[in-house]
Enzyme design. Sequence first.
Site, PDB file in Angstrom:
ATOM      1  N   CYS A  15      -3.994   0.737  -2.682  1.00 21.82           N
ATOM      2  CA  CYS A  15      -3.918  -0.498  -1.909  1.00 21.82           C
ATOM      3  C   CYS A  15      -2.843  -1.413  -2.496  1.00 21.82           C
ATOM      4  O   CYS A  15      -2.472  -1.292  -3.662  1.00 21.82           O
ATOM      5  CB  CYS A  15      -5.265  -1.205  -1.926  1.00 21.82           C
ATOM      6  SG  CYS A  15      -6.600  -0.268  -1.168  1.00 21.82           S
ATOM      7  N   GLU A  31       0.168   5.201   0.764  1.00 13.23           N
ATOM      8  CA  GLU A  31      -0.782   6.207   1.232  1.00 13.23           C
ATOM      9  C   GLU A  31      -0.437   7.583   0.688  1.00 13.23           C
ATOM     10  O   GLU A  31       0.668   7.815   0.183  1.00 13.23           O
ATOM     11  CB  GLU A  31      -0.812   6.236   2.767  1.00 13.23           C
ATOM     12  CG  GLU A  31      -1.391   4.969   3.344  1.00 13.23           C
ATOM     13  CD  GLU A  31      -1.491   4.969   4.848  1.00 13.23           C
ATOM     14  OE1 GLU A  31      -2.144   4.057   5.379  1.00 13.23           O
ATOM     15  OE2 GLU A  31      -0.920   5.868   5.520  1.00 13.23           O
ATOM     16  N   GLU A  67      -3.020  -4.569  -3.339  1.00 11.58           N
ATOM     17  CA  GLU A  67      -3.509  -5.363  -4.463  1.00 11.58           C
ATOM     18  C   GLU A  67      -3.522  -4.541  -5.744  1.00 11.58           C
ATOM     19  O   GLU A  67      -3.171  -5.039  -6.818  1.00 11.58           O
ATOM     20  CB  GLU A  67      -4.928  -5.874  -4.174  1.00 11.58           C
ATOM     21  CG  GLU A  67      -5.046  -6.705  -2.918  1.00 11.58           C
ATOM     22  CD  GLU A  67      -5.381  -5.900  -1.668  1.00 11.58           C
ATOM     23  OE1 GLU A  67      -6.083  -6.438  -0.809  1.00 11.58           O
ATOM     24  OE2 GLU A  67      -4.945  -4.727  -1.553  1.00 11.58           O
ATOM     25  N   ASN A  71       0.834  -1.198   0.000  1.00 10.60           N
ATOM     26  CA  ASN A  71       0.000   0.000   0.000  1.00 10.60           C
ATOM     27  C   ASN A  71       0.870   1.250   0.000  1.00 10.60           C
ATOM     28  O   ASN A  71       1.965   1.272   0.558  1.00 10.60           O
ATOM     29  CB  ASN A  71      -1.003  -0.001   1.165  1.00 10.60           C
ATOM     30  CG  ASN A  71      -0.410  -0.138   2.544  1.00 10.60           C
ATOM     31  OD1 ASN A  71       0.504  -0.919   2.766  1.00 10.60           O
ATOM     32  ND2 ASN A  71      -0.951   0.607   3.495  1.00 10.60           N
TER      33      ASN A  71
END
Length: 153
Positions: free
Chosen positions: A59, A50, A61, A48
């Site tokens: 994210c 941010e 994934e 991830n």
Amino acid sequence: MSDTRPDTRDALIAAARDAASRAYAPYSGFHVGAALLLKNGDVVTGANVENASYGLTLCAETTAVAKIANEGWIGELAEVAIIGGRPDGDDLIGSDPVNPCGRCRQILNEAAERSKTDVLVHCASGDGTAVKSYRLSELLPAAFGPKDLGLID
């Protein structure tokens, strides 16, 4: 549900854990890693990332799927592992398996449909004590994807 060999599942979870160690999560402090097993046996990871504008956060994934799409491997997805927790040195803290969010389920579905497979998704706890495995269709029933647009059979 688990149709994969335990050594494959565990190797994918280990790769996801390694990816989580490289997460950029200064706001939530929650590190997530994802590992995608491709049909040829290669593993591609993501963590991830941010952003101060929270809605722009990526994210794990999503970063991993973006990597396989960028390399032209979007149709090669075979299996997925996800792990997440709060970092504590080299370890992750957390005893509950981390599941993909709704957006990530949809992102994974795009790759799964292109791969013509109902991929297995292994969701692991940060501390590694719990793993739950699901078919993507269990996590995202009646998904909308490329097949609905007539792009694939």
